[in-house]
Design an enzyme around this catalytic site. Structure first.
Site, short mmCIF file in Angstrom:
data_model
loop_
_atom_site.label_atom_id
_atom_site.label_comp_id
_atom_site.label_asym_id
_atom_site.label_seq_id
_atom_site.Cartn_x
_atom_site.Cartn_y
_atom_site.Cartn_z
N GLY A 99 0.78 -1.24 0.00
CA GLY A 99 0.00 0.00 0.00
C GLY A 99 0.81 1.28 0.00
O GLY A 99 0.40 2.29 0.55
N ASP A 148 -0.35 -0.23 -13.49
CA ASP A 148 0.37 -1.09 -12.54
C ASP A 148 0.48 -2.52 -13.06
O ASP A 148 1.57 -3.09 -13.11
CB ASP A 148 -0.35 -1.13 -11.18
#
Ligand code: MEV
Length: 314
Positions: A99, A148
């Site tokens: 994260g 990503d």
């Protein structure tokens, strides 16, 4: 036993604007890796998932409908046409901080997909892996651009535009990047959602900012392809991109502090990387200045500092 890995990623230019159709540039980080191992288990064991970093050890049959690990396992099995769950144990580990904008989720999903495909001896092309991982990214990030999963599944520097086939980038001279972690976890979907509300309230203004980011990305691509000569220009463009990210409201005092510290310690340029509001910043360094910049980041409060070099691929 099958073992598969996937790298972390760094967005060099263009985060957020990429969600709105502008280009962005991202590179894989081979120093950070997610790993999935898959071992055959005794009959009757079922499919067990062990992820010590996440504090998880459970059977796939017990997983909830939005468990991200279970979702990628099931999506991969469906794609391979494997109707029956294998009797196997999936072990997941990762050195990518969770994260913090370094692609941990996409890398874990990619490693899992690769391991399962190898287990069945049904190799999948990077495009197919990227598409599967994108399905999981959508569950957690709301409206991801797809950058990503693309950079992680291809493990190549990419010039990326949402919905278009990937364009590989030529990196003619390796870039030395010092990556500083604010220690603040800010979920991507929260930051992206907040910007979306501001864009909805004032679309013209924000479209203008996104155009400016897009223009920086295109100049950066040319500078990266030029090699050594381009490094000063790349640094300057990183600073310009950061200014726009601040205008977009996705930087934070902790990020600004680290970025300033890196510049004062001799970085060619510095900016946040990923969604912002926390997570990581990156500084471009001449190789012999990287240690001093890393030291300055630690003194300015970074909880983790990684120095990495992008691969050269001409
Ligand atoms: C997150 O790594 C990058 C963002 O641009 C979101 C996305 O592209 O999906 C903030």
């Amino acid at each position: 036993m099958i073992e598969a890995t996937a790298p972390g990623k760094i967005i060099l230019f263009g985060e957020h604007a990429v969600v709105y159709g502008r280009p962005a540039i991202a590179v894989p980080v081979a120093d950070l890796q997610a790993k999935a191992t898959l071992s055959p288990a005794d009959p009757g064991t079922g499919f067990r998932i062990i992820a010590p970093d996440l504090g998880r050890d459970y059977s796939l049959a017990q997983a909830g409908p939005d468990d991200p690990l279970a979702v990628i396992v099931q999506a991969t099995l469906r794609r391979l046409g494997q109707a029956d769950l294998p009797e196997a144990t999936l072990h997941i580990s990762s050195t990518i901080p969770l994260g913090r904008g370094l692609g941990s989720g996409a890398a874990i999903s990619t490693a899992i997909t690769r391991a399962i495909a190898q287990f069945f001896n049904q190799p999948l092309a990077p495009t197919e892996i990227s598409a599967l991982v994108f399905e999981v990214e959508k569950l957690y990030h709301g409206t991801p651009s797809g950058i990503d999963n693309t950079v992680v599944a291809f493990a190549q520097p990419v010039y990326f535009i949402k919905g278009r086939p990937i364009q590989r980038m030529r990196v003619s001279q390796p870039l030395t990047l010092v990556v500083g972690d604010t220690g603040v976890v800010a979920p991507t979907h929260t930051v992206v959602g907040d910007l979306r509300r501001r864009w909805q309230a004032e679309p013209e203004r924000y479209e203008g900012y996104f155009d400016e980011v897009g223009a920086i990305v295109n100049q950066a691509r040319a500078a990266i392809e030029q090699g050594n000569l381009g490094q000063m220009a790349i640094g300057e463009l990183m600073n310009e991109n950061q200014e726009l990210l601040e205008t977009l409201g996705v930087s934070s005092p902790a990020l600004d502090r680290l970025i300033e510290a890196a510049r004062e310690a001799g970085a060619l340029g510095a900016k946040l990387s990923g969604a912002g509001w926390g997570g990581n910043m990156i500084a471009l360094a001449w190789p012999d200045q990287a240690a001093a910049i890393a030291q300055a980041l630690t003194e300015a409060g970074a909880v983790q500092v990684i120095t990495t070099q992008t691969a050269k691929n001409q």
